[in-house]
Design an enzyme around this catalytic site. Structure first.
Site, PDB file in Angstrom:
ATOM      1  N   MET A   1       0.855  -1.172   0.000  1.00 22.56           N
ATOM      2  CA  MET A   1       0.000   0.000   0.000  1.00 22.56           C
ATOM      3  C   MET A   1       0.894   1.225   0.000  1.00 22.56           C
ATOM      4  SD  MET A   1      -2.959   0.942   2.741  1.00 22.56           S
ATOM      5  CE  MET A   1      -1.860   0.958   4.104  1.00 22.56           C
ATOM      6  N   GLY A  38      -3.766  -3.545   9.939  1.00 27.41           N
ATOM      7  CA  GLY A  38      -3.148  -3.432   8.624  1.00 27.41           C
ATOM      8  C   GLY A  38      -3.478  -2.085   8.020  1.00 27.41           C
ATOM      9  N   CYS A  39      -3.811  -2.062   6.757  1.00 28.94           N
ATOM     10  CA  CYS A  39      -4.152  -0.815   6.061  1.00 28.94           C
ATOM     11  C   CYS A  39      -5.247  -0.063   6.806  1.00 28.94           C
ATOM     12  CB  CYS A  39      -4.619  -1.147   4.650  1.00 28.94           C
ATOM     13  SG  CYS A  39      -5.433   0.216   3.803  1.00 28.94           S
ATOM     14  N   PHE A  40      -4.957   1.168   7.227  1.00 27.15           N
ATOM     15  CA  PHE A  40      -5.981   1.876   8.010  1.00 27.15           C
ATOM     16  C   PHE A  40      -7.160   2.329   7.166  1.00 27.15           C
ATOM     17  CE2 PHE A  40      -2.638   5.564   8.467  1.00 27.15           C
ATOM     18  CZ  PHE A  40      -2.689   5.843   7.099  1.00 27.15           C
ATOM     19  N   THR A  43      -9.394  -0.689   7.739  1.00 29.11           N
ATOM     20  CA  THR A  43      -9.846  -0.779   9.124  1.00 29.11           C
ATOM     21  C   THR A  43     -10.887   0.292   9.419  1.00 29.11           C
ATOM     22  OG1 THR A  43      -7.668  -1.620   9.730  1.00 29.11           O
ATOM     23  CG2 THR A  43      -9.076  -0.874  11.533  1.00 29.11           C
TER      24      THR A  43
END
Length: 199
Positions: A1, A38-40, A43
């Protein structure tokens, strides 16, 4: 990402709790919790779709570097994780239920990152500010481990200073829906969750 740095984030301190028994939630009350999955972007989206969640902020926590930026955190070595601060209504959803639901949005048995995002800054964690939160998080992890019949790698960590991420990261999944959906699909997040949790 991979994303590019545009602006500095604002500093937000994580609330520290006391050992006193918590009073029963009252109507209109707000509480906060911090989770790393992980990738905010993902989330944040997952929590925004949970009943009782009022607001989410993407950011960084867990390390000691003050005022970290995305460029610094994504490069690794800061100790910070991509995380989301969740503001919720405790009369509609409990902390324990947030923790339980959170674990079903991550690959809870992966300790090396999440999905296509690898390295420490993308690992999953529940940040706890009180003994009650720690007990609830521990119970949620125990329940998940029993359901998965595997050891859960999601960590329980003490709440630390939370720094909001740069503005372009906030509500990314809404503001850049096409790019976000492609990223999420290409990363295999939902495919892995379906296989792991058999849903």
């Amino acid at each position: 990402m991979r994303r590019f740095l545009i602006a500095s984030g604002a500093l937000i301190l994580a609330a520290c709790g006391s050992d006193a028994p918590a009073a029963a939630p009252q109507a209109g009350q707000r509480a906060t919790a911090v989770f790393a999955g992980g990738c905010f972007w993902c989330t944040e989206s997952d929590f925004d779709h949970m009943p009782g969640v009022l607001d989410t902020v993407s950011g960084y926590t867990g390390g000691t570097l003050r005022n970290p930026t995305y460029k610094q955190v994504s490069a690794g070595g800061t100790g910070h994780l991509e995380a989301v601060r969740v503001t919720y209504d405790p009369t509609r959803i409990s902390y324990a239920e947030l923790a339980r639901r959170f674990l079903r949005t991550v690959d809870a048995v992966d300790g090396g990152g999440q999905f296509c995002d690898r390295s420490d800054q993308y690992r999953s964690a529940i940040f706890v500010a009180t003994p009650a939160e720690r007990a609830a998080a521990t119970a949620a992890i125990r329940q998940a481990s029993a359901q998965l019949k595997q050891k859960v790698a999601t960590e329980i960590l003490p709440a630390r200073t939370f720094t909001a991420a740069e503005g372009y990261h906030q509500d990314y999944y809404r503001k850049n829906a096409v790019r976000y959906k492609f990223y999420r699909w290409n990363c295999g997040r939902d495919q892995r969750l379906k296989a792991l949790w058999q849903r």
